[in-house]
Design an enzyme around this catalytic site. Structure first.
Site, short mmCIF file in Angstrom:
data_model
loop_
_atom_site.label_atom_id
_atom_site.label_comp_id
_atom_site.label_asym_id
_atom_site.label_seq_id
_atom_site.Cartn_x
_atom_site.Cartn_y
_atom_site.Cartn_z
N GLU A 420 -44.27 -20.01 -23.38
CA GLU A 420 -42.94 -20.35 -23.91
C GLU A 420 -43.08 -21.24 -25.14
O GLU A 420 -43.71 -22.30 -25.08
CB GLU A 420 -42.14 -21.08 -22.83
CG GLU A 420 -41.88 -20.23 -21.60
CD GLU A 420 -41.47 -21.08 -20.41
OE1 GLU A 420 -40.98 -22.20 -20.62
OE2 GLU A 420 -41.67 -20.62 -19.26
N LEU A 461 -38.90 -16.85 -20.80
CA LEU A 461 -38.90 -18.10 -20.05
C LEU A 461 -39.03 -17.76 -18.56
O LEU A 461 -38.07 -17.74 -17.82
CB LEU A 461 -37.61 -18.87 -20.32
CG LEU A 461 -37.61 -20.39 -20.09
CD1 LEU A 461 -36.42 -21.03 -20.80
CD2 LEU A 461 -37.58 -20.73 -18.62
N ALA A 462 -40.26 -17.47 -18.16
CA ALA A 462 -40.52 -17.01 -16.80
C ALA A 462 -42.00 -17.22 -16.51
O ALA A 462 -42.85 -16.49 -17.02
CB ALA A 462 -40.15 -15.53 -16.64
N GLU A 463 -42.29 -18.24 -15.71
CA GLU A 463 -43.69 -18.64 -15.51
C GLU A 463 -44.50 -17.59 -14.74
O GLU A 463 -45.69 -17.38 -15.03
CB GLU A 463 -43.75 -19.99 -14.80
CG GLU A 463 -43.33 -21.17 -15.66
CD GLU A 463 -41.83 -21.30 -15.85
OE1 GLU A 463 -41.40 -22.08 -16.73
OE2 GLU A 463 -41.07 -20.61 -15.12
N GLN A 485 -45.35 -24.56 -20.01
CA GLN A 485 -44.87 -25.61 -20.90
C GLN A 485 -44.96 -27.01 -20.31
O GLN A 485 -45.33 -27.96 -20.99
CB GLN A 485 -43.43 -25.29 -21.30
CG GLN A 485 -42.94 -26.10 -22.48
CD GLN A 485 -41.66 -25.49 -23.03
OE1 GLN A 485 -40.56 -25.84 -22.60
NE2 GLN A 485 -41.78 -24.58 -23.98
N PHE A 486 -44.62 -27.15 -19.05
CA PHE A 486 -44.75 -28.42 -18.33
C PHE A 486 -45.25 -28.12 -16.92
O PHE A 486 -44.81 -27.14 -16.30
CB PHE A 486 -43.40 -29.16 -18.23
CG PHE A 486 -42.91 -29.75 -19.51
CD1 PHE A 486 -43.29 -31.03 -19.89
CD2 PHE A 486 -42.06 -29.03 -20.34
CE1 PHE A 486 -42.82 -31.58 -21.08
CE2 PHE A 486 -41.60 -29.56 -21.53
CZ PHE A 486 -41.98 -30.85 -21.90
N ASP A 488 -44.40 -29.48 -14.35
CA ASP A 488 -43.24 -29.54 -13.47
C ASP A 488 -42.62 -28.17 -13.23
O ASP A 488 -41.89 -27.98 -12.24
CB ASP A 488 -42.18 -30.45 -14.09
CG ASP A 488 -42.78 -31.74 -14.61
OD1 ASP A 488 -42.52 -32.80 -14.05
OD2 ASP A 488 -43.55 -31.68 -15.60
N ILE A 490 -44.45 -25.22 -13.18
CA ILE A 490 -45.49 -24.24 -12.85
C ILE A 490 -45.21 -23.52 -11.54
O ILE A 490 -45.77 -22.46 -11.26
CB ILE A 490 -46.88 -24.93 -12.77
CG1 ILE A 490 -48.00 -23.90 -12.90
CG2 ILE A 490 -47.01 -25.76 -11.49
CD1 ILE A 490 -49.39 -24.51 -13.04
N HIS A 533 -40.36 -34.06 -15.84
CA HIS A 533 -41.32 -34.02 -16.94
C HIS A 533 -42.46 -35.01 -16.71
O HIS A 533 -43.14 -35.41 -17.66
CB HIS A 533 -40.63 -34.32 -18.29
CG HIS A 533 -39.62 -33.30 -18.68
ND1 HIS A 533 -38.33 -33.30 -18.19
CD2 HIS A 533 -39.71 -32.21 -19.49
CE1 HIS A 533 -37.66 -32.28 -18.70
NE2 HIS A 533 -38.49 -31.60 -19.49
#
Length: 733
Positions: A420, A461-463, A485-486, A488, A490, A533
């Site tokens: 992302e 936007l989809a882990e 991205q973070f 948090d 994952i 975060h």
């Protein structure tokens, strides 16, 4: 968008009209269909018999799906195209070339099982020769792998030189056999119940956007174990829900009709092979047996419903057609069936007598046997030391990660970077006038501008999409270096990481592997990062066999460890503490394009004789602050061990230090209970008890979440003062 036989929800409303003369199956082809369908059913029945005899331990069948599956296989080129199946795809795999004996070897859990060496349940397919990617029990995860498999095939077609292995290089590429074709197609199969999973929709999104040559095959027998389709799918028909995806070929057919099914798959494959986009083939099948032999569908299906399905059994209806239309005589049909019965029975005898796995094989293929990332030879000196030149200006951890990615992408054309916001700009026209983003922390800044949009690009936007596609890329021999991205966020990807990525090599008995690198910003100390975060949680991932977990504390280590991770033949979770990205602590000069740090080798960040601190990440500079103050104010000499990698970790370094000081603190940022440090502390107490002069102490976060208000955050997370207080307390023993 092409539509073929879109219809309603009931089987009777589906287009099952005979194919026209140009697409009708010949009598010989129909007999071949029947041969494969009958063999599939007899393997199912033989497994059921073996299960009743307690010679195998699980059984799941393809009964009722055979016509649809054989049609799919017959539309493909075995060993040329790629297949990412699911556990009900016996007839599909049989038609592609997997033998009855191969299947029964897996049923008994034999060491000779070519799919898994006795490690997976029956019907969990894998074949490198036939390009059948290893199957797991998870539902819907595999469709994202199929998307990645297709992306990798397209990439190698655009960059064929990337498939070669440079002489002298002994990274993961030396152990990866790459094969590809410019017009290859990827087939992936799924049950209608699994279309409720998020990965299914994420896969459709990416395949549609990128016009990938993926055939999505939905085998709809109306039930997800005991849950009927209307409880899973709004309106009871998945074709109606997906019909507006662009670039797709759509077909909805009677999956018990071999000709209708074959016609649909031929059209789907032609659409994909021509580069027009993906395809979606929805077949209404029947489930003749229960979901598996471990349950009984009489408990939730009416007698009338089961009898109606039996009337549509594709094996029986094709048998009657062959006899009715004179394609086979009764004698010829009996002879064909007898031959298959004998072959299956003989295969079962051989399978039952086949050798079982040796206990010594249990740990084989948890990690790569070809590339050992812990070996001492990987250690190298920074360029300025090697050449005896004055070091240039120090760089931050963020800079050193960026430069490592650049160096490795220049060296290795198989590397792709995505996630992302990692691109400089998705709309390339904007690159002429903007600086470029390159991630929320700018760690991938400039990579797209240098290497182009086929190697550096943004993901949805989809882990799970990010990691699942990476699995597909990696099984084809590529090196995806992806970013979550973070830390948090994952968690949507954990299913892919735990059940697919880390398990790929072991569950396939070394036939497939997925050496992905997942970069993840982690941790707190941000002043305002708050709950979502600032999370840690590394112990959840160090608990996963097959996954390497790396956590550097400074710029030089980040550079060297990331390079090792990229060249490694195992999947690596590379944790980057956000607070350390641009800290004055730990900056270093550029170390050169080949600087590497082996995994499992701790660094002595500070030598000492009185107390040992075992730590990593952002606790390293805090432990050093505490150690300096302990010496200055209390005369205590504290040794600080920076683990650098958490799985594997350097037990020898810990043991050596503890034997010297006899007092130890394990300091970590995660919550104190159940955290990573608890395992280290427990092992020290277990194996080094006689060397201890004091209890093993832990310094960690409170057992709660990280708050937004800085006063609360400081109290929740471990601070240098907490470490100092524990040092002084231990010294008193």
């Amino acid at each position: 968008m092409k539509n073929a036989a879109l219809a309603g929800t009931s089987a009777s409303s589906i287009d099952a009209s005979p194919a026209d003369s140009s697409s009708a199956l010949t009598p010989g082809q129909l007999v071949d269909f029947y041969r494969l369908m009958y063999a599939s059913r007899r393997i199912d029945d033989r497994e059921i018999l073996l299960k009743r005899q307690q010679k195998i331990f699980f059984q799941i069948s393809a009964a009722g799906h055979e016509a649809f599956q054989v049609a799919a296989a017959k539309a493909l080129r075995p060993g040329y195209d790629w297949v990412v199946p699911y556990y009900r795809d016996r007839a599909l795999c049989l038609a592609l070339g997997v033998t009855a004996e191969d299947m029964l070897l897996q049923s008994v859990g034999s060491a000779a099982d070519p799919a898994s060496g006795g490690r997976q349940m029956p019907s969990h397919w894998a074949s490198t020769k036939l390009n059948i990617v290893s199957t797991s029990s998870s539902t819907a995860t595999q469709v994202l792998h199929a998307v990645g498999v297709a992306e990798a095939g397209r990439y190698f077609s655009h960059f064929p030189d990337a498939a070669s292995v440079p002489e002298g290089d002994q990274d993961y590429r030396a152990f990866s056999h790459v094969k590809f074709h410019s017009d290859e197609v990827v087939l992936t199969c799924i049950g209608e119940g699994s279309t409720s999973q998020g990965e299914f929709w994420e896969a459709l999104n990416t395949a549609s956007n990128k016009k990938l040559p993926v055939v999505f095959c939905v085998e709809d027998n109306g039930y997800a174990i005991s849950v009927p389709v209307e409880a899973n799918t709004p309106g009871g028909n998945i074709s109606r829900l997906v019909a507006n995806f662009p670039n797709f070929y759509f077909a909805e057919v009677d999956g018990t009709d071999p000709e209708a099914s074959y016609r649909a798959f031929v059209g789907a494959v032609e659409h994909c092979r021509a580069g027009k986009g993906p395809a979606f083939v929805h077949g209404h099948c029947v489930r003749i047996y229960s979901h598996s032999f471990s349950e009984d569908d009489k408990n939730y299906r009416s007698k009338a419903e089961r009898e109606a399905d039996a009337m549509r059994d594709p094996l029986h209806t094709l048998q009657m057609r062959l006899l009715r239309e004179g394609m086979l005589s009764t004698g010829e049909l009996n002879a064909l069936e007898q031959q298959i019965d004998e072959q299956v029975a003989a295969a079962a005898i051989r399978a039952v007598d086949a050798p079982l796995p040796e206990l010594s094989s249990i740990l084989r293929h948890v990690y790569s046997e070809d590339f050992d990332p812990t070996r001492e030879e990987l250690a190298s000196e920074p360029l300025w030391q090697k050449e005896g030149t004055p070091p240039k200006a120090d760089r931050t951890m963020a800079d050193m990660i960026n430069v490592c990615l650049r160096d490795e992408m220049r060296r290795d054309p198989r590397i792709v970077v995505y996630g992302e916001d990692v691109a400089d700009a998705t709309r390339e026209d904007a690159l002429k006038e903007v600086k470029g983003k390159g991630g929320v922390f700018s760690l991938t800044s400039g990579l797209q501008m240098e290497f182009g949009s086929e190697r550096v690009f943004n993901s949805p936007l989809a882990e799970a999409n990010i990691v699942g596609r990476a699995v597909g890329y990696a099984v084809r021999g590529m090196k995806p270096v992806v970013e979550i991205q973070f830390f948090d966020y994952i968690w949507p990807a954990v299913h892919q990481i735990r059940n697919e990525l880390a398990l790929m090599r072991w569950r396939s008995n070394g036939s497939f592997k997925a050496p992905v690198v997942i970069r993840v910003p982690i941790g707190g100390y941000l002043t305002g990062g708050s709950i979502y975060h600032s999370q840690s949680g590394e112990s959840i991932f160090t608990h996963i066999p097959g996954l390497r977990v790396v956590f550097p504390s400074n710029a030089l280590d980040a550079n060297g460890l990331l390079r090792t991770a990229i060249r490694c033949d195992d999947p690596v979770l590379f944790l980057e503490h956000k607070r350390l990205y641009r800290e004055p602590y730990g900056r270093a000069p550029y170390a050169g394009p080949d600087y590497m740090v082996p995994f499992g080798k701790a660094a002595i960040a500070r030598a000492g004789t009185d107390v040992t601190i075992v730590t990593y990440g952002a606790l390293v500079p805090r432990a050093l602050q505490a150690a300096q103050k302990a010496e200055r104010e209390h005369g205590i000499q504290t040794e600080v061990i920076d683990l650098r990698t958490l799985s594997p970790y350097d037990w020898d370094a810990i043991a050596t230090s503890v034997k010297k000081t006899s007092k130890v603190i394990v300091a970590y940022e995660d919550t104190k209970s159940w955290g990573y440090g608890a395992e280290i502390a427990a092992r020290i107490a277990d194996e080094l008890f006689e060397d201890l002069d004091a209890p093993v102490k832990r310094v960690a976060a409170m057992d709660t979440f990280v708050a937004y208000q800085p006063l609360l955050e400081d109290a929740i997370l471990p601070q240098p003062e907490d470490v100092l207080r524990t040092i002084v307390e231990l010294k008193r023993f």
